[in-house]
Design a protein around this motif. Structure first.
Motif, PDB file in Angstrom:
ATOM      1  N   SER B 211       0.839  -1.194   0.000  1.00  0.00           N
ATOM      2  CA  SER B 211       0.000   0.000   0.000  1.00  0.00           C
ATOM      3  C   SER B 211       0.876   1.248   0.000  1.00  0.00           C
ATOM      4  O   SER B 211       0.585   2.230  -0.688  1.00  0.00           O
ATOM      5  CB  SER B 211      -0.947  -0.038   1.204  1.00  0.00           C
ATOM      6  N   ALA B 212       1.981   1.209   0.748  1.00  0.00           N
ATOM      7  CA  ALA B 212       2.883   2.364   0.778  1.00  0.00           C
ATOM      8  C   ALA B 212       3.440   2.644  -0.616  1.00  0.00           C
ATOM      9  O   ALA B 212       3.510   3.791  -1.051  1.00  0.00           O
ATOM     10  CB  ALA B 212       4.019   2.115   1.758  1.00  0.00           C
ATOM     11  N   ALA B 216       2.906   5.868  -2.896  1.00  0.00           N
ATOM     12  CA  ALA B 216       4.077   6.625  -3.320  1.00  0.00           C
ATOM     13  C   ALA B 216       4.011   6.964  -4.799  1.00  0.00           C
ATOM     14  O   ALA B 216       4.374   8.069  -5.212  1.00  0.00           O
ATOM     15  CB  ALA B 216       5.344   5.831  -3.020  1.00  0.00           C
ATOM     16  N   GLU B 217       3.503   6.024  -5.594  1.00  0.00           N
ATOM     17  CA  GLU B 217       3.457   6.261  -7.032  1.00  0.00           C
ATOM     18  C   GLU B 217       2.551   7.451  -7.365  1.00  0.00           C
ATOM     19  O   GLU B 217       2.950   8.361  -8.086  1.00  0.00           O
ATOM     20  CB  GLU B 217       2.968   5.001  -7.741  1.00  0.00           C
ATOM     21  N   THR B 218       1.328   7.432  -6.831  1.00  0.00           N
ATOM     22  CA  THR B 218       0.425   8.540  -7.111  1.00  0.00           C
ATOM     23  C   THR B 218       0.955   9.824  -6.498  1.00  0.00           C
ATOM     24  O   THR B 218       0.870  10.895  -7.094  1.00  0.00           O
ATOM     25  CB  THR B 218      -0.982   8.279  -6.536  1.00  0.00           C
ATOM     26  N   LEU B 219       1.488   9.714  -5.284  1.00  0.00           N
ATOM     27  CA  LEU B 219       1.982  10.906  -4.613  1.00  0.00           C
ATOM     28  C   LEU B 219       3.055  11.596  -5.450  1.00  0.00           C
ATOM     29  O   LEU B 219       3.027  12.813  -5.615  1.00  0.00           O
ATOM     30  CB  LEU B 219       2.533  10.536  -3.234  1.00  0.00           C
ATOM     31  N   SER B 220       3.969  10.799  -6.006  1.00  0.00           N
ATOM     32  CA  SER B 220       5.042  11.440  -6.770  1.00  0.00           C
ATOM     33  C   SER B 220       4.481  12.036  -8.061  1.00  0.00           C
ATOM     34  O   SER B 220       4.884  13.128  -8.465  1.00  0.00           O
ATOM     35  CB  SER B 220       6.177  10.462  -7.050  1.00  0.00           C
ATOM     36  N   ASN B 221       3.514  11.349  -8.675  1.00  0.00           N
ATOM     37  CA  ASN B 221       2.837  11.949  -9.832  1.00  0.00           C
ATOM     38  C   ASN B 221       2.163  13.251  -9.441  1.00  0.00           C
ATOM     39  O   ASN B 221       2.232  14.243 -10.142  1.00  0.00           O
ATOM     40  CB  ASN B 221       1.768  10.996 -10.379  1.00  0.00           C
ATOM     41  N   GLY B 222       1.480  13.215  -8.300  1.00  0.00           N
ATOM     42  CA  GLY B 222       0.755  14.393  -7.833  1.00  0.00           C
ATOM     43  C   GLY B 222       1.699  15.552  -7.554  1.00  0.00           C
ATOM     44  O   GLY B 222       1.384  16.700  -7.859  1.00  0.00           O
ATOM     45  N   MET B 223       2.864  15.241  -6.993  1.00  0.00           N
ATOM     46  CA  MET B 223       3.822  16.315  -6.704  1.00  0.00           C
ATOM     47  C   MET B 223       4.417  16.864  -7.994  1.00  0.00           C
ATOM     48  O   MET B 223       4.601  18.075  -8.133  1.00  0.00           O
ATOM     49  CB  MET B 223       4.914  15.798  -5.764  1.00  0.00           C
ATOM     50  N   ASP B 224       4.705  15.970  -8.951  1.00  0.00           N
ATOM     51  CA  ASP B 224       5.171  16.433 -10.262  1.00  0.00           C
ATOM     52  C   ASP B 224       4.137  17.343 -10.904  1.00  0.00           C
ATOM     53  O   ASP B 224       4.462  18.398 -11.435  1.00  0.00           O
ATOM     54  CB  ASP B 224       5.409  15.238 -11.199  1.00  0.00           C
TER      55      ASP B 224
END
Lengths: 309, 268, 275
Positions: B211-212, B216-224
């Motif tokens: 789950s982490a 992390a994958e979406t979070l990094s996309n979201g931050m980009d």
């Protein structure tokens, strides 16, 4: 059979008892998260009484925070009532041993169950439950095979595959097989089709219906989709703010559209369309089984057109 | 689900303590901890405790919640107390069993150290209860800034900490759900690791880790997607700024140290 | 405003997730992209704000090519993107810090930051939520905070990548309302979804299948293609299903995708029939 007798539940029983004592709850309780639609009430469930009969298909409706998930976690002893009793086949499941026994008969499939997959292979993951239940190891192959076949997955092709390599829809089936492998007589499904695309969703609901008819399993289905509930269920339990709003056959539960709308729920599409026609002064005759499917609505409309209302 | 004060979780409020500059609070906690360490007797410790109690009152956090917030860490206190109780030998001996001796000295130091540790934990908890993770990480970043010229990734360090704090409550919730789901499959998640418990443990940990990674994958996309490109050229919604209030805070804390030291001398 | 020209993209070098997509999106329009799992719709969404770059063909956003790294920040700040899982995309514990994250990265000075946060929260109907914790919000509210976080960058385009898939009906309706309002105020909305009610509310619908655009047009046209939609294993709106079946049974009705239109037509027909 699962029976709820005057069940009350609070996540913070201390806070609940304080409120019962008539004392004002202040400070801490004010900043408590809004878990329901009655943030001032310390009770997640209030005075719930109902019974699920063997072989029934029960639906549970109610919007987020109405207590649905809390309610179903009482059905296999994950949560124990603060007050009242939950009986599974006549046995109170408040103590640990009784709860553990109940879990052999009552399988609970959580929302997004694929998020709980953990083993290195599909086989190991599906076998996890039966092994915990002490089912014989020399029958494990056939137990796992049977469970995977129930969810339309190929045992030979998938047994050694890592569950994490499968598609989302397949992962969900594996997770479902993991619960079915324990051969529960009652299956509780919390939004089993959430997040699936229309095709996968239809397949999954067809699967649930098949489990009900072929295995004669008692099914408890939580869903936001009134069309699905109306078409699948024998009876529907509607929850609102932790209380039973209605419990009965779909035709009866959905009779009062306004009441359903008031608690943030809708009615099945066919009925909604019939209601809109009613507002225009057209009263369609409602068949005794209710107006829940596009087919029944179309049939009624065609008849009305040909014979006049 | 009912929310309550948890160690590491923010307790929203608008008290003077909430409003302090996080760098001051970080420094302040260190000063308060020094004061607590300097206390040599119950009297001095009592003075320190009064100050800590006063801080919680000013922060408008009920004492019950204050203790609740450190409850998960109380095992450290208990462990220390037990070790002292059994291994320190001085004064009158009350009981003895093999190498274990319960003596007056042991009891004294067990009680004293328990109080001291509890006060230290309360101070640390007060910091996280009254400071948002963003403020806290900004403070870290700002205070670690000087080390950045030696190649220390101050901004990245702070960002990672902030995100970890943001995801902490979510992981707790997820863990609860995973646990409930595996219990439903008859898992022995609380049993000892030598009795089928190892698989029980991995049935919790593997889903938590996957789950982490998923997050992390979406979070990094979201931050980009929100144009994140490290610390350079970034502005702040609330730029950190010292005020006279922060100065007053430091003065009060130094006063705490002075009072504790004075008590050490006065009460012997 | 957004142009896809023969866009091809592959994740693994073998199978094309996008296989020659041509698409033109007008400024100020409300566009819906429909497709089942694996149709390539999320891949397409990520091309709009340069999270993915095409392996073949070009994507142009506001006259700038996404493939040029020089344009990346311009495109990302002008084409905001909201993702599927409400729990994954918020970076801060407090709402105001999260909404400010984008403009902070753009270097917007502090006093203006505060204004942007207030304005963005107002636009999504969460005014006064600045100091609340993100963890205490419902899924629908989290998605609205995610939108506010994009609005604070003052974009011209908002892309929602299955942003409503994990919400309950009430959260979904709230999200749709916010998008409608933003669109009326001039924002270009690109909504990726598999919910038909959302598609019925759009100006233009594109159906994606196997990495190709399979069907394009007004919702009335696209959602009325009952047989085609079923072949693509997509649902059709209830009104479309009923009017299609009624027409098949010989009733002289037009094809409707929204319920009001169908009810009015039916009412006229049945009342006429009774006379």
């Amino acid at each position: 059979m699962i029976e709820f007798k005057n069940v009350w539940y609070s996540y913070d029983s201390h806070e609940a008892n304080k409120a019962e004592g008539g004392k004002e709850t202040k400070g801490a309780s004010k900043t408590q998260a809004d878990w329901g639609n009655a943030p001032d009430s310390p009770w997640a469930l209030e005075d719930i009484s109902f019974a699920v009969q063997k072989g029934e298909f029960i639906g549970i409706a109610g919007h987020t925070g109405s207590g649905k998930s809390t309610l179903v976690q009482h059905m296999n002893g994950l949560l124990v009532p603060t007050r009242g009793q939950v009986l599974v086949d006549g046995v109170d499941i408040a103590n640990r041993q009784a709860a553990a026994d109940a879990r052999r008969h009552v399988g609970l499939v959580f929302q997004y169950p694929e998020h709980q997959l953990f083993a290195a292979s599909v086989y190991e993951d599906v076998a996890f439950g039966p092994r915990n239940m002490g089912m014989p190891e020399n029958e494990m192959d056939s137990i796992v095979r049977e469970a995977l076949e129930l969810v339309d997955l190929d045992f030979e092709a998938l047994r050694d595959v890592s569950p994490f390599e499968l598609s989302g829809g397949q992962q969900r089936r594996v997770a479902l097989a993991g619960v079915l492998a324990m051969r529960p007589s009652t299956l509780i499904l919390d939004e089993p089709a959430a997040g699936l695309d229309p095709a996968a969703r239809r397949e999954l609901l067809a699967l649930v219906r098949r489990l009900h008819t072929e295995l004669n399993a008692t099914i408890v289905l939580i869903s936001h989709n009134m069309d699905d509930l109306a078409q699948l269920c024998d009876r529907i339990l509607v929850l609102n703010k932790g209380r039973v709003h209605a419990f009965g056959e779909p035709a009866r539960v959905f009779m009062d559209s306004a009441a359903m709308k008031n608690i943030g729920l809708g009615v099945p599409s066919a009925q909604r369309l019939a209601n809109l026609l009613k507002e225009q002064g057209l009263f369609l005759p409602v068949p005794s089984s209710g107006l829940f499917t596009p087919e029944s609505l179309v049939e009624t409309l065609v008849k009305a057109y040909k014979e006049g209302i | 689900m009912a929310q309550s004060a948890l160690f590491g979780r923010y307790w929203p409020g608008e008290s003077p303590i909430h409003a302090l500059d996080p760098r001051m609070k970080l420094t302040g906690v260190v000063i308060a901890m020094v004061a607590i360490f300097l206390a040599q007797g119950y009297a001095a410790l009592g003075v320190a405790a009064l100050f800590v109690a006063a801080f919680f009152i000013v922060a408008r956090i009920p004492f019950g919640q204050a203790f609740k917030s450190i409850a998960p860490l109380l095992f450290i206190v208990l462990l220390t107390a037990f070790l002292n109780l059994f291994f320190i030998q001085s004064g009158e001996v009350y009981a003895q069993a093999g190498p274990f001796v319960i003596s007056q000295g042991g009891i004294d130091s067990a009680i004293f150290l328990s109080i001291r540790l509890t006060l230290l934990l309360l101070c640390a908890s007060l910091l996280t209860l009254t400071t948002t993770s963003i403020d806290l990480t900004d403070a870290f970043e700002s205070m670690l800034g000087p080390f950045a010229r030696f190649g220390f990734p101050a901004h990245e360090f702070a960002m990672v900490m902030g995100i970890a704090l943001r995801f902490l409550p979510q992981f707790m919730d997820e863990l609860r759900t995973i646990r409930a789901a595996q219990l439903s499959r008859g898992a022995h998640v609380s049993a000892n690791p030598f009795h089928g418990g190892l698989q029980g443990l991995s049935s919790l940990m593997v889903p938590l880790f996957t789950s982490a990674f998923r997050h992390a994958e979406t979070l990094s996309n979201g931050m980009d997607a929100r144009c994140y490109h490290g610390g350079t050229g970034r502005t702040r919604l609330d730029p950190l700024a010292f005020s006279t209030r922060d100065l007053a805070g430091i003065v009060i804390l130094l006063l705490m140290v002075a009072c504790v030291v004075a008590t050490n001398f006065l009460v012997r | 405003m957004i142009d896809f020209k023969d866009v091809r993209f592959t994740y693994d070098g073998q199978q094309y997730a996008l296989d020659g997509v041509n698409l033109h999106i007008e400024p100020g329009s409300f566009v819906c992209i429909l497709g089942g799992n694996g149709s390539g719709k999320s891949t397409l969404a990520k091309h709009i704000n340069a999270l993915l770059l095409p392996d073949g063909g070009t994507v142009t956003v506001l006259d700038k090519k996404t493939s040029d790294p020089e344009n990346t920040f311009f495109i990302r700040s002008n084409a905001g993107m909201v993702f599927q899982n409400p729990d994954d995309q918020l970076v801060a514990s407090l709402i105001e810090n999260d909404v400010a994250f984008g403009p902070e990265n753009l270097g917007v000075p502090a006093p203006e930051l505060r204004e942007r946060v207030t304005e963005a929260l107002r636009a999504v109907g969460l005014q006064g939520f600045e100091k609340k914790e993100t963890a205490a919000l419902s899924g629908g509210q989290k998605q609205r905070v995610a939108i506010a976080g994009m609005l604070a960058m003052q974009p011209q385009i908002l892309v929602l990548d299955e942003a409503s898939a994990m919400l309950d009906p009430r959260g979904r309706a709230g999200l749709m309302r916010v998008c409608k309002e933003l669109n009326e105020a001039g924002m270009t909305i690109v909504m990726i979804t598999h919910f038909m009610e959302e598609a019925a509310a759009a100006d233009v619908v594109h159906v994606l299948s196997g990495g190709k655009i399979a069907l394009s047009g007004t919702p009335e046209y696209v959602l009325g293609q009952v047989e085609v939609m079923e072949d693509l294993s997509l649902d059709i709106p209830f009104a479309a299903r009923v009017s299609h079946d009624l027409r098949a049974a010989g009733l002289p009705l037009a094809m409707h995708v929204d319920e009001t239109g169908l009810v009015n037509d039916l009412s006229r027909l049945l009342k006429g029939g009774a006379q």
